[in-house]
Write an enzyme that holds these catalytic residues in place. Structure first.
Site, PDB file in Angstrom:
ATOM      1  N   THR A   1       0.850  -1.188   0.000  1.00  0.00           N
ATOM      2  CA  THR A   1       0.000   0.000   0.000  1.00  0.00           C
ATOM      3  C   THR A   1       0.888   1.241   0.000  1.00  0.00           C
ATOM      4  O   THR A   1       1.935   1.268   0.637  1.00  0.00           O
ATOM      5  CB  THR A   1      -1.017  -0.015   1.162  1.00  0.00           C
ATOM      6  OG1 THR A   1      -2.045   0.936   0.865  1.00  0.00           O
ATOM      7  CG2 THR A   1      -0.390   0.317   2.506  1.00  0.00           C
TER       8      THR A   1
ATOM      9  N   HIS B   1      -5.468  -0.658   4.703  1.00  0.00           N
ATOM     10  CA  HIS B   1      -5.103   0.768   4.665  1.00  0.00           C
ATOM     11  C   HIS B   1      -6.326   1.573   5.129  1.00  0.00           C
ATOM     12  O   HIS B   1      -7.255   1.803   4.358  1.00  0.00           O
ATOM     13  CB  HIS B   1      -4.705   1.139   3.229  1.00  0.00           C
ATOM     14  CG  HIS B   1      -4.219   2.548   3.064  1.00  0.00           C
ATOM     15  ND1 HIS B   1      -3.203   2.864   2.181  1.00  0.00           N
ATOM     16  CD2 HIS B   1      -4.590   3.724   3.615  1.00  0.00           C
ATOM     17  CE1 HIS B   1      -2.988   4.181   2.219  1.00  0.00           C
ATOM     18  NE2 HIS B   1      -3.839   4.720   3.077  1.00  0.00           N
TER      19      HIS B   1
ATOM     20  N   CYS C   1      -3.175   8.196   7.487  1.00  0.00           N
ATOM     21  CA  CYS C   1      -3.806   6.880   7.447  1.00  0.00           C
ATOM     22  C   CYS C   1      -2.888   5.869   8.127  1.00  0.00           C
ATOM     23  O   CYS C   1      -1.690   6.094   8.262  1.00  0.00           O
ATOM     24  CB  CYS C   1      -4.005   6.418   6.008  1.00  0.00           C
ATOM     25  SG  CYS C   1      -5.080   7.476   5.021  1.00  0.00           S
TER      26      CYS C   1
END
Lengths: 173, 295
Positions: free
Chosen positions: A37, A60, A43
């Site tokens: 990712t 994610h 995040c």
């Protein structure tokens, strides 16, 4: 250590790079796969891996709590840490992973420079991550969190290695 | 010639916007404008017409699959919306290229542009303190200075990045120190050249520090907050990542309600996928939407 996130090299070695977008998760028992990712800011990315079962997953999550929009959480559980992480755990258990052997690592939870940003999304993502793990009898084995840099996070299903790349440099978590 | 003057000269190397953008903008301020006449201005360009209708029929713009003509688009969506969409179609080919100095792989600058546009518009709607269409446009254009600094000027980004790392200063401050200007000021120069309305140029110029403006309008604060949120999420993040400071006075001036940041992020994330897919299929599109790892 070879540069795992060099896609050309990974492909030469017969590996499959599986990209995991924002608010997405992937689980796998295929040792040819590398779950990756990109662009983790505030995040939080979480990898889980059971070395015995050879089962792993990557999520994610963008935001800490689903209560701000339960409708979106129902449609995209991986958007929120409090709905996404339980979904990830259930998915790897369904593939044969065992909670007692599960290695959990995390990256992200960053923030802009200085103390003034008021939203504290990154910090709160990490707090909720800690709580959900604790409720599920798990703890973080390793983490690369905070700061203003973007991170890329990868899980190599063959070796179970978790790799973080910041500013072009790869390191193992 | 100083680097700064050299850079301002390079602003003129960026292609101008098509004539249709200026014509539409002129009509936006004309209360007596005839819609059929206006539609013709767009319809002479079949590529633009197709692209406009694709956007007009998107779920984001709220008229899924119901708009069959340019004139109907103007009637249903309003002139400002149509201007906004035409501007997006015309800017996209330039912004969807990789931006070398900032490590922005194809379509990443554009992803950040559209995300910030949508976040700005959402904030403007929710807060009721600025015109949503202006907010979208300013958000979409706020980082266009990177096209100039990253691709038209051979700025030594290594030096800028080293300075950021050594001194822990924001990226725009390091830009000013090394090249004498920053990507926000360069964007403002470029938008002047593109004859974008002044209120939007001002919001772009101060998007990293609205309090630097003597009398900041809410539009400035909205674009600043939207940019910070979209960087947080990582939409189109390059070498400069989150290496900027938040201007806390912005949040105070806007009196942001609790949860607005998270609401904005959740809202944008759903619409953004659709928008990126649409732009990928429009004319001039060549790049994959997904960021690929670099080096």
């Amino acid at each position: 250590m070879s540069a795992l996130l060099d896609i050309a090299q990974a492909q030469r070695e017969g590996r499959t790079i599986v990209a995991v977008d924002i608010s997405e998760m992937r689980v796998s028992a295929d040792p040819a796969q590398v779950l990756v990712t990109y662009s983790l800011g505030s995040c939080v990315g979480v990898t889980v891996f059971d070395p015995e079962a050879g089962v792993g997953g990557l999520i994610h999550c963008m935001l800490p709590l689903s209560r701000i929009d339960p409708r979106k959480a129902a449609a995209r559980p991986a958007m929120f840490v409090d709905t996404g992480l339980p979904a990830l755990l259930q998915a790897v258990y369904d593939l044969g992973a065992n909670q007692r052997r599960l290695l959990v690592k995390a990256a992200g939870g960053g923030s802009p420079l200085g103390p003034d940003e008021i939203f504290k999304i990154g910090q709160r993502n990490l707090e909720v991550l800690g709580k959900v793990l604790w409720k599920n009898g798990l703890e973080l084995r390793a983490q690369s969190v905070g700061g203003a840099q973007a991170r890329t996070l990868a899980l190599d299903l063959q070796t179970g290695r978790t790799i973080v790349r910041t500013d072009g440099k790869e390191s193992e978590l | 010639m100083s680097i700064r003057r050299d850079i301002l000269a390079k602003v003129h190397a960026v292609p101008p916007l098509p004539e249709v953008v200026f014509k539409l903008q002129k009509y936006c301020n004309d209360p007596n404008v005839s819609y059929p006449e206006l539609a013709k201005v767009i319809e002479v360009d079949p590529g633009l017409t197709t692209s406009l209708l694709r956007l007009a029929n998107s779920a984001y713009f709220g008229c899924e699959g119901t708009i069959g003509s340019v004139q109907y688009a103007i009637t249903r969506l309003g002139l400002k919306r149509v201007y906004q969409m035409v501007l997006a179609v015309c800017v996209a080919p330039m912004a969807r290229k990789p931006i070398r100095g900032y490590d922005l792989t194809p379509a990443m600058l554009w992803q950040h542009a559209i995300a910030t546009a949508m976040a700005s518009e959402y904030l403007a709607q929710e807060l009721g303190q600025a015109e949503p269409a202006d907010a979208f446009t300013a958000g979409m254009l706020h980082d266009m200075g990177k096209i100039v600094l990253g691709n038209f000027v051979e700025v030594d980004m290594g030096k800028i990045r080293a300075l950021v790392e050594q001194r822990g200063i924001p990226f725009d401050e390091a830009e000013r120190e090394i090249v004498g200007t920053d990507h926000a000021s360069v964007a403002a120069s470029l938008l002047h050249r593109w004859q974008i309305p002044e209120r939007i140029v001002t919001a772009v110029r101060y998007h990293h520090h609205p309090s630097g403006c003597a009398d900041p309008e809410p539009l400035l604060d909205i674009v600043h907050v939207a940019d910070v949120l979209c960087r947080d999420v990582g939409w189109g993040m390059g070498a400069d990542a989150m290496l900027y400071r938040f201007d806390p006075a912005s949040a105070e001036r806007l009196a942001l309600p609790p949860d607005i940041a998270e609401q904005t992020m959740a809202e944008v994330s759903l619409g953004l996928e659709e928008m990126m897919e649409i732009f990928q299929t429009l004319g001039g599109a060549s790049a994959p939407p997904r960021p690929q790892p670099v080096g």
